[in-house]
Design an enzyme around this catalytic site. Structure first.
Site, PDB file in Angstrom:
ATOM      1  NE  ARG A 233      14.148 -21.935  14.389  1.00 23.71           N
ATOM      2  CZ  ARG A 233      14.673 -22.523  13.188  1.00 23.71           C
ATOM      3  NH1 ARG A 233      15.934 -22.282  12.864  1.00 23.71           N
ATOM      4  NH2 ARG A 233      13.985 -23.688  12.781  1.00 23.71           N
ATOM      5  CB  THR A 234      12.684 -24.926  21.173  1.00 22.36           C
ATOM      6  OG1 THR A 234      12.036 -24.873  19.996  1.00 22.36           O
ATOM      7  CG2 THR A 234      11.883 -24.943  22.479  1.00 22.36           C
ATOM      8  N   GLY A 235      15.526 -24.009  22.643  1.00 19.82           N
ATOM      9  CA  GLY A 235      16.457 -23.683  23.443  1.00 19.82           C
ATOM     10  C   GLY A 235      16.833 -22.397  23.891  1.00 19.82           C
ATOM     11  CD1 TRP A 236      17.246 -17.244  21.255  1.00 19.36           C
ATOM     12  CD2 TRP A 236      19.275 -17.772  22.089  1.00 19.36           C
ATOM     13  NE1 TRP A 236      17.874 -16.034  21.445  1.00 19.36           N
ATOM     14  CE2 TRP A 236      19.290 -16.066  21.870  1.00 19.36           C
ATOM     15  CE3 TRP A 236      20.463 -18.153  22.407  1.00 19.36           C
ATOM     16  CZ2 TRP A 236      20.182 -15.231  22.392  1.00 19.36           C
ATOM     17  CZ3 TRP A 236      21.515 -17.240  22.646  1.00 19.36           C
ATOM     18  CH2 TRP A 236      21.364 -15.637  22.702  1.00 19.36           C
TER      19      TRP A 236
ATOM     20  CD  GLU B  72      21.998 -25.430  30.153  1.00 17.57           C
ATOM     21  OE1 GLU B  72      20.933 -25.501  30.751  1.00 17.57           O
ATOM     22  OE2 GLU B  72      23.137 -25.497  30.670  1.00 17.57           O
TER      23      GLU B  72
ATOM     24  CE  LYS C 149      12.542 -31.545  36.845  1.00 13.09           C
ATOM     25  NZ  LYS C 149      11.473 -30.401  37.074  1.00 13.09           N
ATOM     26  CG  ASP C 150      19.080 -32.078  42.227  1.00 11.54           C
ATOM     27  OD1 ASP C 150      18.661 -31.147  41.721  1.00 11.54           O
ATOM     28  OD2 ASP C 150      19.108 -32.457  43.648  1.00 11.54           O
TER      29      ASP C 150
END
Length: 125
Positions: free
Chosen positions: A18-21, A65, A90-91
């Site tokens: 839910r947080t990812g969404w 993701e 991060k890349d």
């Protein structure tokens, strides 16, 4: 925090999704693309192996993701400033998501190529 009941652990996992969404546009985009893949499966009705391949690749894209977002959140918390090593990390995380997304695209194209002619013949084209 260890050895919590299954129901509680499931709640943590669902809250993570839910947080990812809520927080990540990329996760919402990837979820919508997974929905498109499901629609293609329903229309083309390929062999069961294709359902499995598409499901696994979509799940991998979404999982990576979420992992990318989680790692970036930790990195930003621990080192909010710009640093060459942080950029590299991060890349590389973004590269992992891109790599599995490309693999998912290949699976989707292969499914359409493999099942498309039969589907077109079935609908009279």
């Amino acid at each position: 925090m260890k050895n919590r009941p299954f129901r509680e652990r499931m709640g943590f996992a669902l809250e993570g999704i839910r947080t990812g969404w809520r927080r990540e546009a990329s996760f919402r985009t990837q979820t919508m693309l997974a929905g498109c893949a499901l629609l293609a499966l329903l229309v083309l009705r390929p062999a069961p192996i294709w359902w499995g391949l598409v499901a696994v690749t979509c799940a991998l894209v979404l999982a990576l993701e979420l992992l990318n977002s989680a790692m970036e959140a930790v990195i930003d918390l621990l080192h909010p400033g710009i640093h060459p090593s942080i950029k590299i990390a991060k890349d590389m995380l973004a590269g992992a998501v891109l790599t599995i997304s490309a693999a998912a695209l290949v699976v989707g194209v292969a499914m359409v190529v493999a099942t498309g002619p039969a589907f077109l013949a079935e609908i009279g084209l």
